[in-house]
Design an enzyme around this catalytic site. Structure first.
Site, PDB file in Angstrom:
ATOM      1  N   LYS A  87       0.826  -1.187   0.000  1.00 27.37           N
ATOM      2  CA  LYS A  87       0.000   0.000   0.000  1.00 27.37           C
ATOM      3  C   LYS A  87       0.870   1.251   0.000  1.00 27.37           C
ATOM      4  O   LYS A  87       1.986   1.176   0.492  1.00 27.37           O
ATOM      5  CB  LYS A  87      -0.974   0.026   1.182  1.00 27.37           C
ATOM      6  CG  LYS A  87      -0.365  -0.267   2.548  1.00 27.37           C
ATOM      7  CD  LYS A  87       0.679   0.600   3.187  1.00 27.37           C
ATOM      8  CE  LYS A  87       0.541   2.078   3.280  1.00 27.37           C
ATOM      9  NZ  LYS A  87       1.601   2.684   4.144  1.00 27.37           N
ATOM     10  N   ASP A 165       1.055   8.450   3.775  1.00 29.98           N
ATOM     11  CA  ASP A 165       1.570   7.076   3.700  1.00 29.98           C
ATOM     12  C   ASP A 165       1.067   6.254   4.890  1.00 29.98           C
ATOM     13  O   ASP A 165       0.466   5.198   4.687  1.00 29.98           O
ATOM     14  CB  ASP A 165       3.098   7.079   3.598  1.00 29.98           C
ATOM     15  CG  ASP A 165       3.642   5.661   3.514  1.00 29.98           C
ATOM     16  OD1 ASP A 165       3.794   5.144   2.399  1.00 29.98           O
ATOM     17  OD2 ASP A 165       3.888   5.058   4.575  1.00 29.98           O
TER      18      ASP A 165
HETATM   19  P1  NAP Z   1      12.150   1.537   2.002  1.00 28.62           P
HETATM   20  O1  NAP Z   1      12.743   1.040   3.282  1.00 28.62           O
HETATM   21  O2  NAP Z   1      12.646   2.816   1.440  1.00 28.62           O
HETATM   22  O3  NAP Z   1      12.293   0.354   0.960  1.00 28.62           O
HETATM   23  C1  NAP Z   1      11.875   0.454  -0.368  1.00 28.62           C
HETATM   24  C2  NAP Z   1      12.837  -0.327  -1.246  1.00 28.62           C
HETATM   25  O4  NAP Z   1      12.447  -0.148  -2.598  1.00 28.62           O
HETATM   26  C3  NAP Z   1      14.243   0.168  -1.102  1.00 28.62           C
HETATM   27  O5  NAP Z   1      14.948  -0.680  -0.223  1.00 28.62           O
HETATM   28  C4  NAP Z   1      14.793   0.134  -2.509  1.00 28.62           C
HETATM   29  O6  NAP Z   1      15.623  -1.001  -2.596  1.00 28.62           O
HETATM   30  C5  NAP Z   1      13.630  -0.118  -3.430  1.00 28.62           C
HETATM   31  N1  NAP Z   1      13.501   0.953  -4.448  1.00 28.62           N
HETATM   32  C6  NAP Z   1      13.441   0.764  -5.789  1.00 28.62           C
HETATM   33  N2  NAP Z   1      13.288   1.908  -6.436  1.00 28.62           N
HETATM   34  C7  NAP Z   1      13.305   2.864  -5.506  1.00 28.62           C
HETATM   35  C8  NAP Z   1      13.196   4.276  -5.563  1.00 28.62           C
HETATM   36  N3  NAP Z   1      13.043   4.926  -6.731  1.00 28.62           N
HETATM   37  N4  NAP Z   1      13.253   4.976  -4.403  1.00 28.62           N
HETATM   38  C9  NAP Z   1      13.410   4.345  -3.222  1.00 28.62           C
HETATM   39  N5  NAP Z   1      13.485   2.995  -3.101  1.00 28.62           N
HETATM   40  C10 NAP Z   1      13.435   2.258  -4.244  1.00 28.62           C
HETATM   41  O7  NAP Z   1      10.558   1.710   2.149  1.00 28.62           O
HETATM   42  P2  NAP Z   1       9.553   0.829   3.029  1.00 28.62           P
HETATM   43  O8  NAP Z   1       9.345   1.471   4.367  1.00 28.62           O
HETATM   44  O9  NAP Z   1       9.953  -0.577   2.992  1.00 28.62           O
HETATM   45  O10 NAP Z   1       8.219   1.122   2.217  1.00 28.62           O
HETATM   46  C11 NAP Z   1       7.952   0.516   0.965  1.00 28.62           C
HETATM   47  C12 NAP Z   1       6.451   0.443   0.799  1.00 28.62           C
HETATM   48  O11 NAP Z   1       5.923  -0.317   1.905  1.00 28.62           O
HETATM   49  C13 NAP Z   1       5.763   1.808   0.843  1.00 28.62           C
HETATM   50  O12 NAP Z   1       4.734   1.863  -0.096  1.00 28.62           O
HETATM   51  C14 NAP Z   1       5.196   1.876   2.261  1.00 28.62           C
HETATM   52  O13 NAP Z   1       3.991   2.624   2.322  1.00 28.62           O
HETATM   53  C15 NAP Z   1       4.907   0.425   2.546  1.00 28.62           C
HETATM   54  N6  NAP Z   1       4.885   0.141   3.988  1.00 28.62           N
HETATM   55  C16 NAP Z   1       5.883   0.587   4.816  1.00 28.62           C
HETATM   56  C17 NAP Z   1       5.789   0.375   6.193  1.00 28.62           C
HETATM   57  C18 NAP Z   1       6.847   0.852   7.179  1.00 28.62           C
HETATM   58  O14 NAP Z   1       6.623   0.765   8.406  1.00 28.62           O
HETATM   59  N7  NAP Z   1       8.008   1.339   6.773  1.00 28.62           N
HETATM   60  C19 NAP Z   1       4.683  -0.295   6.717  1.00 28.62           C
HETATM   61  C20 NAP Z   1       3.716  -0.795   5.836  1.00 28.62           C
HETATM   62  C21 NAP Z   1       3.833  -0.553   4.474  1.00 28.62           C
HETATM   63  P3  NAP Z   1      16.937  -0.961  -3.533  1.00 28.62           P
HETATM   64  O15 NAP Z   1      17.511   0.416  -3.463  1.00 28.62           O
HETATM   65  O16 NAP Z   1      17.817  -1.993  -2.922  1.00 28.62           O
HETATM   66  O17 NAP Z   1      16.477  -1.334  -4.901  1.00 28.62           O
END
Ligand code: NAP
Length: 303
Positions: A87, A165
């Protein structure tokens, strides 16, 4: 069933990998990430390479931020794979409509997940509210962006949605449990002077429901919803995991760890049934807030 996980960041590590490890339905067969890996799992840098090298992997789960998600989803669906979206399901409504059409045409399952809908107390709250008149409600969704999104610059870029978010998790519960849909009536969004997405927002919906989203909460975190009905009160706390009726706790869990196992069980069911689940109603309310909301300029924000 074999599955590839794309975007090995915070949510992939915190929730997806453990949920897959404990799932009777899924085997984590590959990852796609520029920097992240999972021990003993084949890793790829680009999704196109994984799709070509591993035709045995039928399902792809995307944990990327919303802006890069569409291109990856489109590539996977065109390659005939089932797709699960974190999401919010995309950066825009129109791109998710397009994915839905494409998945139908390709005959694959598409699941736009809303993890908060799988929280313990959401289904009982929905059944309690069924047939009730909602007289009013308050949503308080206040968390510390530095704790939950450490250094994630994307979240304050255009399309990152800022405080929506997490706020969209509240909207996903709201749109699930209310007996009748609500519409957005008013909104005010606070944008840090140096950012493209809001750090706080206040919303008002029909049925006298108000919401307060804030990303600057330090100390105890709050993910609460309270409703007055024709017969009493109902509150959901801990992001939908704890249920209170008329002020007394009646059920739920003190942990959020059941949400992702439930999402993967649902995805397995969708694949087996040849079905999809794409409900955009939480994203419609968020998009309406960006369309209608007054904008305030507030203090610059740095991680
Ligand atoms: P994150 O830690 O920044 O991880 C996202 C991953 O996507 C990065 O590790 C990156 O891996 C990859 N990526 C590929 N293209 C990218 C770009 N253009 N910019 C940034 N990252 C890119 O984020 P996250 O917290 O896991 O969140 C990802 C999704 O999960 C979001 O939609 C968020 O709403 C959802 N979510 C997050 C949480 C939370 O607590 N954090 C909870 C529920 C849902 P590489 O650089 O290795 O390719």
């Amino acid at each position: 069933m074999k599955l590839a996980l794309v975007g090995i960041g915070k949510i992939a590590r915190d929730q997806h990998v453990p949920a897959l490890a404990g799932s009777p339905d899924w085997e984590l067969a590959a990852t796609v990430s520029r920097s992240g890996k999972v021990e003993k799992v084949q890793d790829f840098l680009r999704i196109e390479d994984m799709l070509q090298a591993r035709p045995d992997i039928e399902t792809v789960s995307l944990c990327l931020p919303p802006v890069p998600r569409f291109a990856a989803a489109e590539a996977a669906i065109r390659a005939g794979r089932h797709v699960m979206l974190e999401k919010p399901p995309g950066a825009t409504l129109s791109e998710v409509h397009e994915l839905k059409r494409l998945a139908e045409r390709q005959g694959v399952s598409l699941f736009a997940t809303w993890h908060s809908r799988m929280a313990e107390a959401v289904a009982p709250a929905k059944s309690h509210l069924s047939g009730q008149r909602i007289l009013g409600g308050r949503i308080t969704w206040r968390e510390d962006v530095r704790k939950w999104h450490p250094g994630q610059e994307w979240i304050f870029n255009a399309g990152g949605m800022g405080v929506f978010d997490p706020g969209i998790n509240a909207l996903s519960i709201l749109t699930e449990i209310l007996p009748d849909p609500v519409h957005l009536a008013w909104a005010e969004l606070d944008f840090p002077k140096n950012r493209q997405a809001p750090i706080a927002a206040r919303l008002a919906f029909s049925s006298n429901i108000e919401a307060d989203f804030d990303f600057r909460q330090e100390g105890p975190q709050t993910w609460d919803m309270e409703f007055e009905t024709g017969t009493g009160t109902l509150a959901l706390r801990m992001g939908g995991n704890v249920l209170e009726i008329d002020g007394a706790r009646v059920g739920g869990a003190d942990s959020i760890m059941g949400e992702y196992p439930a999402l993967y069980a649902r995805m397995a069911g969708l694949v087996r049934d040849g079905a999809s689940d794409v409900d955009l109603s939480p994203m419609v309310l968020a998009a309406d807030a960006f369309t209608l909301g007054r904008r305030n300029s507030v203090e610059p924000f740095e991680f």
